[in-house]
Motif scaffolding. Structure first.
Motif, short mmCIF file in Angstrom:
data_model
loop_
_atom_site.label_atom_id
_atom_site.label_comp_id
_atom_site.label_asym_id
_atom_site.label_seq_id
_atom_site.Cartn_x
_atom_site.Cartn_y
_atom_site.Cartn_z
N GLU A 83 65.94 30.34 59.74
CA GLU A 83 64.92 29.66 58.92
C GLU A 83 65.48 28.30 58.53
OE1 GLU A 83 64.75 30.01 54.83
OE2 GLU A 83 66.81 29.38 55.18
N TYR A 107 60.45 19.29 57.83
CA TYR A 107 61.20 19.42 59.08
C TYR A 107 60.37 20.27 60.04
CZ TYR A 107 62.26 23.71 56.57
OH TYR A 107 62.15 24.86 55.84
N TYR A 122 58.42 36.56 67.65
CA TYR A 122 59.28 36.18 68.77
C TYR A 122 60.71 36.00 68.28
CZ TYR A 122 54.56 35.35 70.22
OH TYR A 122 53.23 35.53 70.48
N PHE A 125 61.17 31.12 67.60
CA PHE A 125 59.84 30.70 67.15
C PHE A 125 60.00 29.36 66.44
CE2 PHE A 125 60.41 31.63 62.63
CZ PHE A 125 61.51 32.46 62.67
N VAL A 130 58.58 22.61 54.61
CA VAL A 130 58.48 21.58 53.59
C VAL A 130 59.32 22.02 52.40
CG1 VAL A 130 56.86 20.51 51.97
CG2 VAL A 130 56.15 20.96 54.32
N GLU A 131 60.13 21.12 51.84
CA GLU A 131 60.95 21.48 50.68
C GLU A 131 60.86 20.34 49.67
OE1 GLU A 131 61.94 24.47 51.11
OE2 GLU A 131 62.35 24.71 53.24
N LEU A 260 63.08 37.12 51.84
CA LEU A 260 64.31 36.37 51.61
C LEU A 260 64.60 36.44 50.12
CD1 LEU A 260 62.17 34.44 53.56
CD2 LEU A 260 64.42 33.59 54.19
N TYR A 263 64.02 33.56 46.29
CA TYR A 263 62.85 33.12 45.53
C TYR A 263 62.93 33.46 44.04
CZ TYR A 263 60.67 32.09 49.97
OH TYR A 263 60.40 31.56 51.19
N VAL A 281 50.71 33.46 58.28
CA VAL A 281 50.79 32.23 59.07
C VAL A 281 51.68 31.20 58.36
CG1 VAL A 281 49.40 30.29 59.92
CG2 VAL A 281 48.58 32.63 60.19
N CYS A 282 51.74 31.29 57.04
CA CYS A 282 52.47 30.28 56.27
C CYS A 282 52.93 30.93 54.98
CB CYS A 282 51.51 29.13 55.98
SG CYS A 282 52.15 27.89 54.84
N TYR A 287 62.43 28.33 44.55
CA TYR A 287 63.78 28.90 44.67
C TYR A 287 64.76 28.10 43.82
CZ TYR A 287 63.84 25.37 48.41
OH TYR A 287 63.72 24.21 49.14
N GLY A 303 59.15 25.30 48.24
CA GLY A 303 58.75 24.88 49.59
C GLY A 303 58.02 25.98 50.33
P1 HAM Z 1 59.41 33.27 56.34
O1 HAM Z 1 58.31 33.99 55.66
O2 HAM Z 1 60.57 34.04 56.79
O3 HAM Z 1 59.86 32.11 55.34
O4 HAM Z 1 58.82 32.48 57.59
C1 HAM Z 1 57.74 31.57 57.45
C2 HAM Z 1 56.75 31.74 58.58
O5 HAM Z 1 57.41 31.64 59.84
C3 HAM Z 1 56.10 33.10 58.61
O6 HAM Z 1 55.03 33.17 57.71
C4 HAM Z 1 55.63 33.19 60.05
O7 HAM Z 1 54.42 32.48 60.21
C5 HAM Z 1 56.74 32.45 60.78
N1 HAM Z 1 57.67 33.43 61.38
C6 HAM Z 1 58.69 34.08 60.79
N2 HAM Z 1 59.33 34.89 61.67
C7 HAM Z 1 58.69 34.77 62.85
C8 HAM Z 1 58.87 35.34 64.17
N3 HAM Z 1 59.86 36.18 64.44
N4 HAM Z 1 58.02 34.96 65.14
C9 HAM Z 1 57.03 34.07 64.90
N5 HAM Z 1 56.82 33.50 63.69
C10 HAM Z 1 57.64 33.83 62.67
C11 HAM Z 1 60.84 31.20 55.62
O8 HAM Z 1 61.36 31.06 56.70
C12 HAM Z 1 61.17 30.31 54.43
N6 HAM Z 1 62.28 29.43 54.83
C13 HAM Z 1 59.95 29.52 53.99
C14 HAM Z 1 60.24 28.62 52.84
C15 HAM Z 1 60.50 27.30 52.88
N7 HAM Z 1 60.33 28.99 51.58
C16 HAM Z 1 60.65 27.94 50.83
N8 HAM Z 1 60.77 26.90 51.62
#
Ligand code: HAM
Length: 422
Positions: A83, A107, A122, A125, A130-131, A260, A263, A281-282, A287, A303
């Motif tokens: 991530e 990013y 996947y 992926f 955004v942060e 994660l 948070y 999707v998002c 944090y 973010g």
């Molecule tokens: P996350 O929920 O792990 O959060 O991933 C964010 C989005 O990435 C998910 O909602 C999904 O759409 C996509 N995603 C995650 N894993 C996969 C996968 N294996 N295949 C396809 N799409 C995937 C984060 O990664 C945090 N860093 C978000 C964040 C940013 N929180 C604060 N700042």
């Protein structure tokens, strides 16, 4: 012949037809992000393993079993980023961008998780993330959510709904966790194997279980909302007010916990029922403790990241249009090298005028070249043969809408094409 080497499971090639959706999402996202003052940041795909272990949390699925971790030639443990938040925070601290400053970063890029591949999930992926740093109040939480809503509007994507929750502070969460464990232990016989395993290590994730047999246990569990500290409750109420005033619809989902550990307070997800089990999707949230946990000065932060594959799938299902990057013109050249030279010069001058032009290479008679022109998707073919070349003229042939073929002087071809292509 040698055996064909195939791609790694769960890692996809993105071919030109689908890339057009990607480019549209990237272009529109960039415009929306810039409209809110976010600036792009890029950081490595590979980081020290400890960065992710410390930030995402030792007891999460990601760190426990999904990271691509290996030792490099020096024996250092490195990990392909699962991530973007951890790397973004590390880059911010290391480059002195966070302390006593307000920053808005975005990013985009590939992330890696060794999950079981299925539709929408996947091993490689892509995210747009955004942060925002240095802003402690619910105003920035609301801005982030409004930004995502504006993005869906700009992309004309349908079928997404917003869920929000508050996880409180680490202290209030610890109190809630105790209460939850007490409750879950009293229901131990009803827990599935996965939840039994999580009970002591990461009990909050049990609330996120997708197993229908667990629904009743989860529904009857004590609610996190009832255990929030006062400041977190106020923060959450204010966020709801901002969203209400912006006329943004949302559901409060007290079971929304995220995968994660970093948070605090606000968390949110945009979900859809159109993609099967990979519905988010998002997703993102606040944090506030992470910068300090990674060695920086205490800095509030929030973010989100959107999953490109899932968003693109949603848009493709909807049949939404894509940026047109196909050539407008295919220049067919039948003749010796002097004619080819003239053709290449002409193609360059058309490109100087902003037209997208494919110039025939590799020879072929007129019929072959017209077939290639048709396959290229171009609207017009320009035909340059020995005769046209001698007379400094060119034939314009419409490949799509049956306009009459015309012979025009080469000096007038831009004018003719521009009139037709508007
Ligand atoms: P996350 O929920 O792990 O959060 O991933 C964010 C989005 O990435 C998910 O909602 C999904 O759409 C996509 N995603 C995650 N894993 C996969 C996968 N294996 N295949 C396809 N799409 C995937 C984060 O990664 C945090 N860093 C978000 C964040 C940013 N929180 C604060 N700042």
């Amino acid at each position: 012949m040698s055996k064909v080497i195939q791609a790694v499971r769960g890692m996809n090639d993105l071919l030109p037809d689908v890339i057009e959706h990607w480019q549209r999402v990237e272009d529109v996202s960039r415009d929306v992000l810039h409209a809110y003052g976010y600036r792009e940041i890029r950081f490595p795909v590979l980081e020290k393993t400890e960065l992710f272990a410390r930030s995402i949390g030792q007891d999460t699925d990601i760190v426990e079993k999904e990271m691509y971790t290996f030792e490099d030639r020096n024996g250092d443990s490195l990990t392909l980023r699962p991530e973007g938040t951890a790397g973004c925070v590390r880059a911010g601290i290391e480059n002195g961008l966070l302390h006593n400053q307000m920053q808005r970063f975005w990013y985009a890029g590939a992330m890696f998780r060794h999950e079981r591949p299925q539709k929408g999930r996947y091993r490689q992926f892509h995210q747009i993330g955004v942060e925002a740093f240095g802003m402690p109040g619910p105003d920035i939480d609301a801005e982030l959510i409004l930004l995502t809503a504006r993005l869906w509007n700009a992309l004309a994507v349908e079928g997404l709904s917003l869920q929000i929750n508050s996880l409180g502070t680490p202290e209030s969460r610890a109190r809630y966790r105790q209460e939850l464990v007490r409750y879950l232990e009293s229901r131990r016989a009803d827990l599935d194997e996965d939840s039994q395993r999580r009970l002591n290590r990461n009990p909050l994730r049990i609330l996120d279980s997708k197993n229908p047999a667990m629904r009743e246990v989860i529904n009857e569990a004590p609610s996190m909302m009832d255990h929030l500290d006062d400041a977190s409750r106020k923060h959450f109420e204010q966020l709801c007010k901002y969203l209400d005033r912006a006329d943004l619809r949302y559901d409060i989902n007290p079971r929304l916990v995220r995968g994660l550990d970093y948070y605090t307070r606000t968390v949110f997800e945009w979900v859809t029922d159109r993609l099967g089990s990979q519905a988010t999707v998002c997703a993102g949230g606040r944090y506030d403790g992470l910068v300090e946990m990674l060695g920086g000065k205490p800095t509030p932060a929030a973010g989100f990241a959107l999953g490109m594959e899932r968003l693109v799938e949603l848009l493709a299902q909807q049949g939404s249009s894509v940026n047109d990057t196909k050539p407008q013109i295919y220049l067919a050249i039948v003749g010796e090298s002097a004619v080819i030279q003239q053709g290449m010069r002409l193609a360059e001058s058309l490109r100087d005028q902003g037209l997208r032009v494919v110039c025939n290479c590799g020879g072929g008679n007129l019929k072959t070249q017209l077939k290639r022109a048709d396959r290229s998707g171009a609207r017009y073919a320009l035909l340059l043969g020995e005769e046209e070349s001698k007379r400094q003229s060119i034939t314009i042939k419409d490949l799509r809408q049956g306009e009459d073929q015309v012979l025009v002087p080469q000096s007038a071809v831009v004018k003719h094409l521009k009139q037709r292509l508007v």
